[in-house]
Design a protein around this motif. Structure first.
Motif, PDB file in Angstrom:
ATOM      1  N   TYR A 139      -1.516  -5.046  -7.257  1.00  0.00           N
ATOM      2  CA  TYR A 139      -0.184  -4.963  -6.845  1.00  0.00           C
ATOM      3  C   TYR A 139       0.795  -5.158  -7.786  1.00  0.00           C
ATOM      4  O   TYR A 139       1.760  -4.425  -7.807  1.00  0.00           O
ATOM      5  N   ALA A 140       0.629  -5.720  -8.661  1.00  0.00           N
ATOM      6  CA  ALA A 140       1.540  -5.787  -9.871  1.00  0.00           C
ATOM      7  C   ALA A 140       1.580  -4.582 -10.814  1.00  0.00           C
ATOM      8  O   ALA A 140       2.400  -4.009 -11.221  1.00  0.00           O
ATOM      9  N   ALA A 141       0.459  -3.707 -10.885  1.00  0.00           N
ATOM     10  CA  ALA A 141       0.503  -2.535 -11.543  1.00  0.00           C
ATOM     11  C   ALA A 141       1.093  -1.284 -10.789  1.00  0.00           C
ATOM     12  O   ALA A 141       1.559  -0.401 -11.415  1.00  0.00           O
ATOM     13  N   ALA A 142       0.924  -1.590  -9.337  1.00  0.00           N
ATOM     14  CA  ALA A 142       1.659  -0.414  -8.607  1.00  0.00           C
ATOM     15  C   ALA A 142       3.275  -0.395  -8.329  1.00  0.00           C
ATOM     16  O   ALA A 142       3.943  -1.192  -8.317  1.00  0.00           O
ATOM     17  N   ASP A 143       3.647   0.895  -8.574  1.00  0.00           N
ATOM     18  CA  ASP A 143       5.072   1.123  -8.122  1.00  0.00           C
ATOM     19  C   ASP A 143       5.253   1.071  -6.571  1.00  0.00           C
ATOM     20  O   ASP A 143       6.296   0.594  -6.342  1.00  0.00           O
ATOM     21  N   VAL A 144       4.157   1.673  -6.013  1.00  0.00           N
ATOM     22  CA  VAL A 144       4.279   1.617  -4.251  1.00  0.00           C
ATOM     23  C   VAL A 144       2.810   1.443  -3.916  1.00  0.00           C
ATOM     24  O   VAL A 144       1.768   1.913  -4.325  1.00  0.00           O
ATOM     25  N   PHE A 145       2.736   0.356  -2.956  1.00  0.00           N
ATOM     26  CA  PHE A 145       1.457   0.041  -2.302  1.00  0.00           C
ATOM     27  C   PHE A 145       1.427   0.891  -1.091  1.00  0.00           C
ATOM     28  O   PHE A 145       2.502   0.994  -0.378  1.00  0.00           O
ATOM     29  N   VAL A 146       0.274   1.745  -0.780  1.00  0.00           N
ATOM     30  CA  VAL A 146       0.297   2.809   0.426  1.00  0.00           C
ATOM     31  C   VAL A 146      -0.527   2.208   1.353  1.00  0.00           C
ATOM     32  O   VAL A 146      -1.803   2.235   0.943  1.00  0.00           O
ATOM     33  N   SER A 147      -0.237   2.188   2.455  1.00  0.00           N
ATOM     34  CA  SER A 147      -1.266   1.732   3.732  1.00  0.00           C
ATOM     35  C   SER A 147      -1.037   2.511   4.797  1.00  0.00           C
ATOM     36  O   SER A 147      -0.584   2.187   5.890  1.00  0.00           O
ATOM     37  N   PRO A 148      -1.896   3.659   5.068  1.00  0.00           N
ATOM     38  CA  PRO A 148      -1.568   4.659   6.127  1.00  0.00           C
ATOM     39  C   PRO A 148      -2.717   4.404   7.016  1.00  0.00           C
ATOM     40  O   PRO A 148      -3.495   5.110   7.443  1.00  0.00           O
ATOM     41  N   SER A 149      -2.987   2.953   7.376  1.00  0.00           N
ATOM     42  CA  SER A 149      -3.964   2.674   8.285  1.00  0.00           C
ATOM     43  C   SER A 149      -4.089   3.096   9.879  1.00  0.00           C
ATOM     44  O   SER A 149      -2.819   3.327  10.033  1.00  0.00           O
ATOM     45  N   GLN A 150      -5.073   3.330  10.223  1.00  0.00           N
ATOM     46  CA  GLN A 150      -5.145   3.871  11.821  1.00  0.00           C
ATOM     47  C   GLN A 150      -4.813   2.779  12.571  1.00  0.00           C
ATOM     48  O   GLN A 150      -4.088   2.645  13.637  1.00  0.00           O
ATOM     49  N   ALA A 151      -5.285   1.409  12.430  1.00  0.00           N
ATOM     50  CA  ALA A 151      -4.968   0.244  12.864  1.00  0.00           C
ATOM     51  C   ALA A 151      -5.221  -1.235  12.233  1.00  0.00           C
ATOM     52  O   ALA A 151      -5.997  -0.726  11.118  1.00  0.00           O
ATOM     53  N   GLU A 152      -4.588  -2.011  12.343  1.00  0.00           N
ATOM     54  CA  GLU A 152      -4.834  -3.249  11.590  1.00  0.00           C
ATOM     55  C   GLU A 152      -4.858  -4.413  12.602  1.00  0.00           C
ATOM     56  O   GLU A 152      -4.154  -4.486  13.791  1.00  0.00           O
ATOM     57  N   GLY A 153      -5.395  -5.482  12.073  1.00  0.00           N
ATOM     58  CA  GLY A 153      -5.206  -6.824  12.668  1.00  0.00           C
ATOM     59  C   GLY A 153      -4.172  -7.475  12.080  1.00  0.00           C
ATOM     60  O   GLY A 153      -2.902  -7.332  12.392  1.00  0.00           O
ATOM     61  N   MET A 154      -4.361  -8.333  11.059  1.00  0.00           N
ATOM     62  CA  MET A 154      -3.303  -8.968  10.181  1.00  0.00           C
ATOM     63  C   MET A 154      -3.378  -7.926   8.658  1.00  0.00           C
ATOM     64  O   MET A 154      -4.421  -7.805   8.246  1.00  0.00           O
ATOM     65  N   PRO A 155      -2.285  -7.386   8.575  1.00  0.00           N
ATOM     66  CA  PRO A 155      -2.404  -6.643   7.410  1.00  0.00           C
ATOM     67  C   PRO A 155      -2.376  -7.216   6.058  1.00  0.00           C
ATOM     68  O   PRO A 155      -1.205  -7.096   5.314  1.00  0.00           O
TER      69      PRO A 155
END
Length: 240
Positions: A139-155
């Motif tokens: 997370y610290a390394a990322a400029d953007v975290f990307v999560s294009p999930s179909q479905a999630e319970g608790m993200p």
């Protein structure tokens, strides 16, 4: 409440659903509404707060052998299809083709991530790493975290990224929408490469211009593990 698990609801006084999605899925499986409660899970904020400093972000890039200069987009792909891995890399390819020199990091995508990267001709602009216990480093390394999930319970991953002060681009599913309503760090996008690429470009631009705040104060009380434990004990006491 993990689905699909077939249980005799007549033997259960109450079922806790970690998201609205799970509640809807339970109702579709004929679970009685009066025995269902939406009760979101929580995370250990002490692992992810405060937000990462500029020095921590620099060291994280070094640790993960990522370029210090290119914008870094990070995706967790332990379940490549469910987590939208193909969509993520297709969006990265669009950004690269448009002239935006970004770097993609697929965590846990394995052979599926490598095969998709090769098919799209991403070369050294996409790398694949295995998960690590010190997940905050990603997370610290990322400029953007990307999560294009179909479905999630608790993200969880999205929440952890936000707590680290890293903006997220996510699919426009209900569990992500709840987060986007409460912090500007979370940006929703339709689940297609073009929409994801547009959202990532916009977030990168806003972030580079200092137009993002790492404030997640509206989320803290609801996602802190300690407050969650107290609410859970109180709920069990009520059910007794």
């Amino acid at each position: 409440c993990a689905l699909p698990i077939y249980i005799d609801v007549l033997q259960v006084e109450a079922m806790l659903c970690v998201s609205e999605d799970i509640y809807v899925a339970a109702r579709h499986r004929f679970a009685p509404a009066d025995r269902l409660t939406v009760f979101s899970n929580a995370i250990d904020l002490e692992r992810f707060r405060p937000a990462a400093t500029a020095e921590e972000r620099r060291l994280a890039r070094v640790t993960l052998s990522q370029s210090p200069d290119r914008p870094l987009l990070v995706h967790f792909g332990w379940d490549w299809e469910r987590k939208g891995g193909d969509l993520f890399l297709a969006a990265v390819e669009i950004l690269l083709r448009s002239g935006l020199d970004v770097q993609a990091l697929c965590v846990g995508g394995g052979d599926s991530a490598r095969a998709t990267s090769a098919r799209l001709g991403l070369g050294d602009r996409a790398s694949v790493l295995e998960p690590r216990d010190d997940v905050r480093t990603f997370y610290a390394a990322a400029d953007v975290f990307v999560s294009p999930s179909q479905a999630e319970g608790m993200p969880y991953a999205v929440l952890e990224a936000l707590c680290t002060g890293t903006p997220a681009v996510t699919s426009d599913i209900p569990s992500h929408a709840l987060l986007a309503e409460r912090t500007q760090l979370c940006t929703l996008a339709e689940r297609n490469p073009q929409a994801l690429a547009l959202a990532m470009r916009s977030v990168l631009s806003a972030s580079s211009e200092g137009r993002y705040s790492s404030d997640i104060s509206e989320l803290v009380d609801s996602i802190d593990l300690r407050a969650w434990a107290q609410r859970l004990v109180a709920l069990y006491a009520e059910e007794r």
